[in-house]
Motif scaffolding. Structure first.
Motif, PDB file in Angstrom:
ATOM      1  N   ALA A 103     121.834  82.572  37.096  1.00 55.59           N
ATOM      2  CA  ALA A 103     122.633  82.647  38.324  1.00 55.59           C
ATOM      3  C   ALA A 103     122.485  81.400  39.183  1.00 55.59           C
ATOM      4  O   ALA A 103     123.447  80.968  39.836  1.00 55.59           O
ATOM      5  N   LEU A 104     121.292  80.795  39.190  1.00 57.31           N
ATOM      6  CA  LEU A 104     121.023  79.668  40.078  1.00 57.31           C
ATOM      7  C   LEU A 104     121.137  78.314  39.389  1.00 57.31           C
ATOM      8  O   LEU A 104     121.129  77.268  40.059  1.00 57.31           O
ATOM      9  N   GLY A 105     121.188  78.298  38.061  1.00 56.49           N
ATOM     10  CA  GLY A 105     121.357  77.048  37.334  1.00 56.49           C
ATOM     11  C   GLY A 105     120.161  76.128  37.403  1.00 56.49           C
ATOM     12  O   GLY A 105     120.317  74.898  37.379  1.00 56.49           O
ATOM     13  N   CYS A 106     118.966  76.691  37.500  1.00 60.42           N
ATOM     14  CA  CYS A 106     117.757  75.867  37.509  1.00 60.42           C
ATOM     15  C   CYS A 106     116.610  76.667  36.909  1.00 60.42           C
ATOM     16  O   CYS A 106     116.736  77.869  36.653  1.00 60.42           O
ATOM     17  N   LEU A 107     115.494  75.986  36.668  1.00 60.25           N
ATOM     18  CA  LEU A 107     114.340  76.645  36.079  1.00 60.25           C
ATOM     19  C   LEU A 107     113.589  77.456  37.126  1.00 60.25           C
ATOM     20  O   LEU A 107     113.638  77.159  38.321  1.00 60.25           O
ATOM     21  N   VAL A 108     112.880  78.465  36.654  1.00 56.31           N
ATOM     22  CA  VAL A 108     112.093  79.335  37.513  1.00 56.31           C
ATOM     23  C   VAL A 108     110.699  79.481  36.911  1.00 56.31           C
ATOM     24  O   VAL A 108     110.554  79.588  35.689  1.00 56.31           O
ATOM     25  N   ALA A 109     109.682  79.480  37.737  1.00 60.07           N
ATOM     26  CA  ALA A 109     108.310  79.720  37.281  1.00 60.07           C
ATOM     27  C   ALA A 109     107.551  80.481  38.354  1.00 60.07           C
ATOM     28  O   ALA A 109     107.875  80.397  39.549  1.00 60.07           O
ATOM     29  N   GLU A 110     106.536  81.206  37.916  1.00 58.62           N
ATOM     30  CA  GLU A 110     105.689  81.972  38.831  1.00 58.62           C
ATOM     31  C   GLU A 110     104.340  81.288  39.006  1.00 58.62           C
ATOM     32  O   GLU A 110     103.852  80.605  38.100  1.00 58.62           O
ATOM     33  N   VAL A 111     103.734  81.537  40.168  1.00 58.95           N
ATOM     34  CA  VAL A 111     102.387  81.070  40.479  1.00 58.95           C
ATOM     35  C   VAL A 111     101.525  82.295  40.766  1.00 58.95           C
ATOM     36  O   VAL A 111     101.931  83.156  41.555  1.00 58.95           O
ATOM     37  N   PRO A 112     100.369  82.433  40.120  1.00 57.53           N
ATOM     38  CA  PRO A 112      99.513  83.594  40.389  1.00 57.53           C
ATOM     39  C   PRO A 112      99.149  83.682  41.864  1.00 57.53           C
ATOM     40  O   PRO A 112      98.939  82.666  42.539  1.00 57.53           O
ATOM     41  N   THR A 113      99.069  84.909  42.354  1.00 59.89           N
ATOM     42  CA  THR A 113      98.657  85.134  43.734  1.00 59.89           C
ATOM     43  C   THR A 113      97.187  85.521  43.763  1.00 59.89           C
ATOM     44  O   THR A 113      96.532  85.626  42.719  1.00 59.89           O
ATOM     45  N   LEU A 114      96.662  85.735  44.954  1.00 60.39           N
ATOM     46  CA  LEU A 114      95.318  86.267  45.067  1.00 60.39           C
ATOM     47  C   LEU A 114      95.334  87.741  44.668  1.00 60.39           C
ATOM     48  O   LEU A 114      96.371  88.397  44.698  1.00 60.39           O
ATOM     49  N   PRO A 115      94.185  88.288  44.268  1.00 61.51           N
ATOM     50  CA  PRO A 115      94.139  89.707  43.883  1.00 61.51           C
ATOM     51  C   PRO A 115      94.584  90.589  45.062  1.00 61.51           C
ATOM     52  O   PRO A 115      94.338  90.261  46.212  1.00 61.51           O
ATOM     53  N   THR A 116      95.253  91.698  44.750  1.00 63.53           N
ATOM     54  CA  THR A 116      95.619  92.185  43.424  1.00 63.53           C
ATOM     55  C   THR A 116      96.785  91.359  42.897  1.00 63.53           C
ATOM     56  O   THR A 116      97.789  91.222  43.588  1.00 63.53           O
ATOM     57  N   ASN A 117      96.689  90.857  41.669  1.00 60.35           N
ATOM     58  CA  ASN A 117      97.664  89.945  41.114  1.00 60.35           C
ATOM     59  C   ASN A 117      98.609  90.712  40.188  1.00 60.35           C
ATOM     60  O   ASN A 117      98.174  91.360  39.235  1.00 60.35           O
ATOM     61  N   VAL A 118      99.908  90.603  40.441  1.00 60.79           N
ATOM     62  CA  VAL A 118     100.899  91.314  39.640  1.00 60.79           C
ATOM     63  C   VAL A 118     100.830  90.889  38.174  1.00 60.79           C
ATOM     64  O   VAL A 118     101.022  91.713  37.271  1.00 60.79           O
ATOM     65  N   ALA A 119     100.545  89.607  37.914  1.00 59.19           N
ATOM     66  CA  ALA A 119     100.470  89.157  36.522  1.00 59.19           C
ATOM     67  C   ALA A 119      99.367  89.887  35.768  1.00 59.19           C
ATOM     68  O   ALA A 119      99.502  90.181  34.576  1.00 59.19           O
TER      69      ALA A 119
END
Length: 401
Positions: free
Chosen positions: A220-236
């Motif tokens: 939809a946005l025409g660009c790359l997407v990446a995630e960055v881990p958060t502090l606990p509790t971490n969804v990843a």
């Protein structure tokens, strides 16, 4: 109903052990006092210890199991539609929420575009929400800019939802599972994206459908997407826990949480039963084979009882530890502290042993951070220790015997 294999502990080592045995057609029961430590992890896998090892280090036993364990994990993650890439010979370097770089060996594809060698080729926009505590896009983008990357940060306005407060990472991830929430985000991001080629989000892009959510955003946005881990509790980390528990249940494994194992019953060098705490009375559980995966000090598998030393909390196995409490810590805070290398001494079959090097119980194996001789957090191989010891124990002739 008696199990073939009873696993104590719901961390990565315990769940992976349970899955391996369930895949082999065995009846598996998993007992744990809580949810395990996976939700506190980054969601990446640190597989190789980061300091020289000695002959007593568990790596000397387990290194042959590390490569097959890694291949099995990659296959598993692909089947779960949450693919990983891995490299045992060199590191991937990922940004943390505060802009430092963290090395790791196995990365979910949702984070791969943030890897240092990749992100440096793109103009980056860091996105987040003011309601999400402990993730600050201006801070992360400023740190990236200081290191020569083209980055800027921006806060998004929270789309309308039924939730009005307490937007933690897990709640946001659940909101991202809703198409209307994502469409509102896409519309907003499209207006502020500018010339950005790579969007960095906190790791909140869904729990169960992350791959499809990221594909939708990229298209939809025409660009790359990446995630960055958060502090606990971490969804990843929550994603890994969900994947593992779902797979174990699919294989007809039985999971019983809030069942803290408090003692074992031993007869003639065999464990014949374990007892878990219950509201009215202790509950007795039996199996042919037992796997202790309760973790070390961080996981609650070892506990310090003042004025005594460390004790193993589930089966009261002897703990290999310094003779005196004043030997636990070094004067230099950055040194290796003996406290954190404490654990259960085992033989080549991962069976717990006594002072005479004899198995305490021939049908018990110890896996994961409960093993003595290493400090997996300091050495950055918590997940490698878990996967390799679970795989090594599964393949051991001690179990087949």
């Amino acid at each position: 109903m008696q199990a073939d294999v009873l696993v104590i502990g719901a961390g990565l080592a315990g769940l992976w052990s349970a899955i391996l045995h369930a895949q082999a057609g065995r009846k598996v029961t998993l007992l744990a006092k809580g949810q395990g430590t996976l939700p506190w992890s980054s969601g990446c896998l640190d597989l190789v210890p980061q300091q020289p090892t000695n002959p007593d280090h568990p790596y000397s036993k387990l290194q042959t199991a590390l490569e097959p364990a890694t291949h099995a994990w990659l296959k598993f993650s692909q089947q779960q539609d949450y693919r990983f890439v891995a490299n045992l010979k060199q590191h991937y370097w990922l940004p943390t929420a505060i802009g430092t770089w963290r090395p790791t060996n196995a990365v979910p594809l949702t984070m791969l575009n943030a890897e240092r060698s990749i992100i440096s080729s793109y103009r980056v926009l860091v996105l987040g929400f003011r309601e999400l505590r402990d993730f600050f896009p201006p801070l992360l983008s400023a740190r990236l800019t200081q290191q020569g990357l083209a980055a800027r940060g921006c806060y998004l306005t929270m789309p309308p939802s039924q939730r009005s407060r307490d937007f933690n990472s897990a709640n946001l991830a659940r909101l991202c599972e809703h198409a209307s929430f994502r469409q509102a985000l896409i519309k907003q991001i499209d207006q502020i994206r500018g010339d950005a080629q790579l969007l960095l989000f906190p790791a909140v892009l869904g729990i169960s459908h992350t791959t499809s959510i990221i594909n939708e955003l990229q298209t939809a946005l025409g660009c790359l997407v990446a995630e960055v881990p958060t502090l606990p509790t971490n969804v990843a980390g929550l994603r890994l826990q969900r994947m593992l528990m779902t797979e174990l249940e699919r294989l007809n494994g039985r999971i019983q949480l809030n069942a803290e194992v408090i003692r074992g019953e031993f007869v003639d060098r065999r464990l014949v039963a374990v007892y878990s705490a219950a509201a009215a009375r202790e509950q007795r559980h039996t199996a042919d084979h037992y796997i202790l995966a309760t973790g070390g000090i961080g996981g609650g598998g070892l506990r310090a009882d003042y004025p005594n030393g460390l004790r193993e909390t589930a089966l009261n196995l002897p703990v290999q530890q310094p003779n005196q409490r004043d030997q636990w810590f070094e004067a230099n805070v950055h040194a290796q502290h003996q406290l954190f290398t404490s654990g259960i001494a085992v033989n080549q079959q991962l069976q717990p042993i006594d002072a005479e090097q004899q198995p305490i119980a021939e049908n018990v194996q110890v896996v994961g951070a409960a093993l003595a001789g290493c400090d997996p957090i300091r050495e950055r191989w918590v997940e490698g220790l878990a996967l390799a010891s679970a795989t090594f124990g599964f393949e051991s002739r001690a179990f087949r015997g």
